[in-house]
Design an enzyme around this catalytic site. Structure first.
Site, PDB file in Angstrom:
ATOM      1  N   HIS A   1     -29.646  -4.972 -15.772  1.00  0.00           N
ATOM      2  CA  HIS A   1     -28.877  -5.191 -14.540  1.00  0.00           C
ATOM      3  C   HIS A   1     -27.594  -5.977 -14.836  1.00  0.00           C
ATOM      4  CE1 HIS A   1     -28.581  -5.890 -10.094  1.00  0.00           C
ATOM      5  NE2 HIS A   1     -27.896  -6.944 -10.515  1.00  0.00           N
ATOM      6  N   GLU A   2     -27.753  -7.128 -15.459  1.00  0.00           N
ATOM      7  CA  GLU A   2     -26.566  -7.959 -15.728  1.00  0.00           C
ATOM      8  C   GLU A   2     -25.658  -7.270 -16.747  1.00  0.00           C
ATOM      9  OE1 GLU A   2     -26.099 -10.215 -13.626  1.00  0.00           O
ATOM     10  OE2 GLU A   2     -28.158 -10.372 -12.872  1.00  0.00           O
TER      11      GLU A   2
ATOM     12  N   GLU B   1     -22.164  -4.199  -7.636  1.00  0.00           N
ATOM     13  CA  GLU B   1     -23.621  -3.993  -7.644  1.00  0.00           C
ATOM     14  C   GLU B   1     -23.975  -2.541  -7.974  1.00  0.00           C
ATOM     15  OE1 GLU B   1     -25.270  -6.647  -7.586  1.00  0.00           O
ATOM     16  OE2 GLU B   1     -27.338  -5.993  -7.320  1.00  0.00           O
TER      17      GLU B   1
ATOM     18  N   HIS C   1     -23.325  -5.153 -14.847  1.00  0.00           N
ATOM     19  CA  HIS C   1     -22.215  -5.976 -14.321  1.00  0.00           C
ATOM     20  C   HIS C   1     -21.240  -6.313 -15.451  1.00  0.00           C
ATOM     21  CE1 HIS C   1     -23.561  -6.737 -10.234  1.00  0.00           C
ATOM     22  NE2 HIS C   1     -24.700  -7.294 -10.604  1.00  0.00           N
TER      23      HIS C   1
END
Ligand code: ZN
Length: 491
Positions: A255-256, A285, A259
């Site tokens: 997830h990160e 997101e 980003h």
């Protein structure tokens, strides 16, 4: 462009980069006794930032700016917008908000510890009043929520968002019911522990495969995973390691990492300007969600990575077939806690929060009734009975500092991610094979070309429309879920 204006934009990006560095450090390595010192340091830098942003000379430079070409025009537009919003809020209100936020945070922590919403309610009431005042200062066409939403999702409005979220709720409910009617996946990790150092090494392998440039960023540990840093060549990711919950580090990192790739992918020509940032939190997101859920929970991804994961944890995973692991990774169940929710039920948690905060901002719901309203909505949307506010209204930190209008950006990110994926697959018909071979470069390359490098040249929905041919829609997201879960659960 006026050289003074450009220099000022660059100085402000430098200051906000330093805020990023100090905040990252606060969440990772800051010695406990330095907390108060760091809070003052951050307040000082943020004060300088504000002063140099609202400086009257900047207004003159903007009026005289004659921007040339697409980049400069966008740069001036983004910068002017930020400055105008800052100018509209009186200093006394900024100060009152900062104080109410720190009171809100400590009241929320105490209320959570005692599982007692009443201890938080007065602080929330004060924050709500100030946010309503701030929304009026920013200006709106009769819907205060719009003015707050503008801070996270520029251009988005309640009139556009509400029908999308209402439809999403209607379409997700039967899907959740259909999945729950099937036998749940067996629990693979119960009673097993996974060495944190081995977990850490696997997360680095994942980041490397995603193409995260470790010479332009790094990963560390923190209690709550986040992405920060000082700019595209200095992106700081964090993850967390639980011996008994091995998937937490895997999916936090992916997830990160999503980003982080976005941040590293801004056009180098936009460095130290307002264009080197995402146009909205929702679009940011979409990048983390695309990697985490659509790529990172796919069969192809684990066809490549599962044997590698198994080798690191052979005692725990030997004899566990890929199919069982995939079902565990894609377990769907109605639960109380948003941050632990799967990709099917997640948006129901967002709809719940959105509807409540919209009513709060409109004055249609009094803070004293918020906890009960939360519980009613949890029953209506998720069919669950909340037993204490820790698993209800007090679970998220957002309202503790009066952040209303942020939650919908998570749902927008999910919707945008599926639309981007549809377009990506149409453009790269072999992408599934590449992912199954562990080659993630085509995914990163397409996102870089169609999303990352544009930075803030356009608003989020325009970026998505240019990339996919369509604006905000739930169609791609719903059909992605239907196809995927039909296969996984045999619906
Ligand atoms: Zn995120």
């Amino acid at each position: 462009m006026n050289p003074h204006l450009l220099t000022r934009m660059q100085e402000l990006r430098d200051l906000s980069g330093l805020v990023g560095l100090a905040s990252w450090d606060q969440e990772t390595y800051l010695p406990r006794k330095a907390e108060a010192l760091r809070a003052s340091q951050l307040a000082t830098i943020q004060g300088l930032y504000h002063e140099r942003l609202v400086d009257p000379r900047v207004g003159d430079w903007l009026d005289a700016a004659r921007p040339e070409g697409r980049d400069e025009v966008a740069m001036v537009r983004v910068f002017r917008h930020e400055r105008e919003r800052a100018l509209k809020v009186p200093g006394a209100l900024v100060k009152a908000l900062a104080e109410a936020q720190s009171k809100g945070l400590s009241a929320w922590r105490e209320a959570r510890a005692h599982r007692d919403y009443a201890r938080f309610e007065p602080a929330l009431r004060a924050l709500l009043a100030l946010r309503r005042e701030q929304a009026d200062a920013w200006g709106h066409g009769g819907e205060r929520y719009d003015a707050l939403l503008e801070g996270f999702e520029p251009g988005m409005r309640v009139a556009r968002l509400s029908p999308v979220l209402t439809a999403l709720r209607q379409k997700l409910t039967p899907l959740v019911q259909a999945i729950e009617a099937r036998a749940p996946p067996r629990r693979l990790f119960e009673g097993k522990t996974f060495d944190p150092e081995a977990q850490w090494a696997f997360t680095l392998e994942l980041l490397d495969a995603m193409g995260f440039d470790s010479e332009a960023g790094r990963q560390d540990r923190s209690t709550h995973p986040f992405t920060g840093g000082t700019g595209p060549t200095d992106v700081r990711l964090t993850t967390r390691l639980f011996p008994e919950l091995p998937l937490s580090s895997v999916f936090s990192t992916i997830h990160e990492g999503g980003h982080g790739l976005y941040e590293q992918g801004f056009d180098a020509a936009h460095a130290r300007t307002p264009l080197a940032q995402a146009p909205s939190m929702g679009l940011h997101e979409s990048q983390s969600r695309l990697w985490e859920n659509i790529v990172g929970r796919s069969r192809g991804f684990w066809q490549h990575f599962y044997p590698r994961y198994q080798r690191r944890f052979s005692a725990q995973l030997d004899g566990v077939p890929l199919d069982d692991f995939l079902r565990e990774v894609n377990r769907v169940e109605r639960s109380f806690i948003r941050v632990e929710a799967d990709e099917v039920t997640y948006n129901l948690h967002i709809v719940l929060r959105y509807e409540l905060e919209l009513r709060l901002l409109r004055g249609a719901l009094d803070p004293k009734d918020l906890s009960d309203a939360w519980n009613e909505q949890t029953k209506a949307l998720l069919g669950l009975t909340v037993s204490h506010p820790g698993e209800g209204v007090l679970q998220d930190i957002h309202w503790a500092w009066g952040e209303f209008g942020y939650f919908p950006t998570y749902a927008l990110g999910n919707l945008y991610s599926a639309s981007l994926w549809r377009a990506l697959r149409a453009a790269l018909p072999d992408v599934d094979d590449a992912v199954a071979a562990g080659d993630l470069a085509p995914v990163r390359g397409w996102l870089r070309a169609h999303v990352h490098r544009h930075g803030f040249l356009d608003d989020a929905e325009t970026v998505v429309r240019n990339a996919t041919g369509a604006g905000l829609t739930d169609e791609d997201f719903i059909s992605y879920l239907q196809v995927k879960y039909a296969a996984l659960y045999g619906i």
